[in-house]
Design a protein around this motif. Structure first.
Motif, PDB file in Angstrom:
ATOM      1  N   ARG A  48       0.854  -0.966  -0.280  1.00 25.13           N
ATOM      2  CA  ARG A  48       0.207   0.154   0.165  1.00 25.13           C
ATOM      3  C   ARG A  48       0.383   1.251   0.128  1.00 25.13           C
ATOM      4  N   ALA A  49       2.659   1.144   0.692  1.00 19.50           N
ATOM      5  CA  ALA A  49       2.457   2.444   0.571  1.00 19.50           C
ATOM      6  C   ALA A  49       3.609   2.915  -0.939  1.00 19.50           C
ATOM      7  N   LEU A  50       3.994   1.319  -1.760  1.00 17.88           N
ATOM      8  CA  LEU A  50       4.018   1.654  -2.559  1.00 17.88           C
ATOM      9  C   LEU A  50       3.600   2.557  -3.442  1.00 17.88           C
ATOM     10  N   HIS A  51       2.141   1.570  -3.883  1.00 17.26           N
ATOM     11  CA  HIS A  51       1.147   1.880  -4.726  1.00 17.26           C
ATOM     12  C   HIS A  51       0.542   3.841  -3.980  1.00 17.26           C
ATOM     13  N   PHE A  52       0.995   3.959  -2.666  1.00 13.67           N
ATOM     14  CA  PHE A  52       1.060   5.153  -3.255  1.00 13.67           C
ATOM     15  C   PHE A  52       1.797   6.568  -2.842  1.00 13.67           C
ATOM     16  N   VAL A  78       9.157  -3.169   0.361  1.00 18.68           N
ATOM     17  CA  VAL A  78       9.445  -2.907  -0.199  1.00 18.68           C
ATOM     18  C   VAL A  78      10.239  -2.950  -1.715  1.00 18.68           C
ATOM     19  N   GLN A  79      11.580  -3.291  -0.918  1.00 18.73           N
ATOM     20  CA  GLN A  79      12.609  -3.091  -2.358  1.00 18.73           C
ATOM     21  C   GLN A  79      11.934  -4.417  -3.205  1.00 18.73           C
ATOM     22  N   ARG A  80      11.304  -5.205  -2.715  1.00 18.17           N
ATOM     23  CA  ARG A  80      11.182  -6.485  -3.864  1.00 18.17           C
ATOM     24  C   ARG A  80      10.031  -6.213  -4.461  1.00 18.17           C
ATOM     25  N   ILE A 124       2.859   5.713   8.891  1.00 14.72           N
ATOM     26  CA  ILE A 124       2.556   4.360   9.122  1.00 14.72           C
ATOM     27  C   ILE A 124       3.043   3.928  10.359  1.00 14.72           C
ATOM     28  N   LEU A 125       2.233   3.862  11.061  1.00 16.62           N
ATOM     29  CA  LEU A 125       3.170   3.038  12.413  1.00 16.62           C
ATOM     30  C   LEU A 125       3.087   1.577  12.495  1.00 16.62           C
ATOM     31  N   ASP A 126       3.813   0.599  12.674  1.00 13.51           N
ATOM     32  CA  ASP A 126       4.199  -0.671  12.328  1.00 13.51           C
ATOM     33  C   ASP A 126       4.542  -1.207  13.585  1.00 13.51           C
ATOM     34  N   GLU A 127       4.240  -2.358  14.091  1.00 15.88           N
ATOM     35  CA  GLU A 127       4.295  -2.704  16.068  1.00 15.88           C
ATOM     36  C   GLU A 127       3.849  -1.138  16.448  1.00 15.88           C
ATOM     37  N   ALA A 128       2.717  -0.936  16.362  1.00 19.09           N
ATOM     38  CA  ALA A 128       2.301   0.408  16.740  1.00 19.09           C
ATOM     39  C   ALA A 128       2.110   0.069  18.215  1.00 19.09           C
TER      40      ALA A 128
END
Length: 241
Positions: A48-52, A78-80, A124-128
């Protein structure tokens, strides 16, 4: 225009399950995702981040995680999916800069060094649930100018902290997604049964069933404290005491 899940399938062959499509394709600006371990939240969020970033030229996406290592792992995901050589943003080593000028940057959750970004389009806050409250306070204003997207994703971890508060705040304007292991078709029931025995009922409920449980140091469950508070009584008159 293709939805993010359609884009991910067409561009990368990523076949999202029903709940992953629901999260990927949401149009909500403020999202809470409470999900089981190993559900694929980081992969879904990376896509979703890459799409944005691809569809908003010149934008900045920040992914804040508890540690530098976790930020690096997010950027690896993301790099994948980045086509061509990976270019870094000059502001941060853990980053990807696209040809359209957009950047995706991973940052560890350290309040003293995280400030400085502005006009963030997607935060994005991951493992918030494992990020300190002061980091949430420092990063949330970064997206005010742009009215940027704000996603907080995590497995529960106790009954305190901003993620727990936001999840139970019915007036906060959040769109919530809760996905337990029972809803994930990729988990085999026999494997989950072994996990339940190995972790015990309490930790299994937290890690796989998305339950916010009191920590070992918490003497009084949060729901009992909340239930003891009322707005129906008149405040005490201090002068009369």
């Amino acid at each position: 225009m293709r939805t993010p899940s359609e884009w991910a399938r067409a561009e990368f062959g990523f076949e999202a399950d029903a709940r992953q499509r629901e999260v990927l394709d949401t149009e909500a600006r403020r999202v809470l995702l409470c999900c089981s371990r190993q559900w694929g939240k980081s992969t879904v969020t990376a896509l979703r981040a890459l799409h944005f970033a691809e569809h908003h030229p010149g934008s900045t996406t920040l992914c804040v995680t508890p540690t530098q290592r976790q930020s690096g792992l997010f950027l690896e995901k993301v790099q994948r999916y980045v086509k061509g050589p990976v270019v870094r943003d000059a502001r941060e080593a853990a980053s990807v800069k696209l040809a359209n000028g957009s950047s995706i940057i991973g940052l560890p959750g350290q309040e003293g060094t995280i400030r400085g970004f502005d006009d963030v389009g997607f935060l994005i806050l991951d493992e918030a649930a494992l990020i300190q409250d002061c980091v949430y306070t420092a990063t949330r204003p970064m997206r005010v100018l742009s009215d940027g997207l704000l996603w907080m994703i995590s497995t529960p971890h106790g009954q305190s902290g901003f993620f727990h508060v936001a999840w139970h705040d019915e007036e906060g304007g959040w769109t919530r997604f809760k996905v337990s292991a029972a809803e994930c078709e990729r988990f085999r029931p026999e494997v989950l049964a072994v996990e339940r025995v190995a972790l015990g009922e309490r930790m299994y409920a937290q890690e796989y069933l998305c339950e916010f449980l009191p920590s070992d140091l918490q003497m009084i469950p949060a729901q009992l404290v909340e239930g003891a508070v009322t707005d129906d009584e008149e405040p005490l008159d201090e002068a009369a005491l």
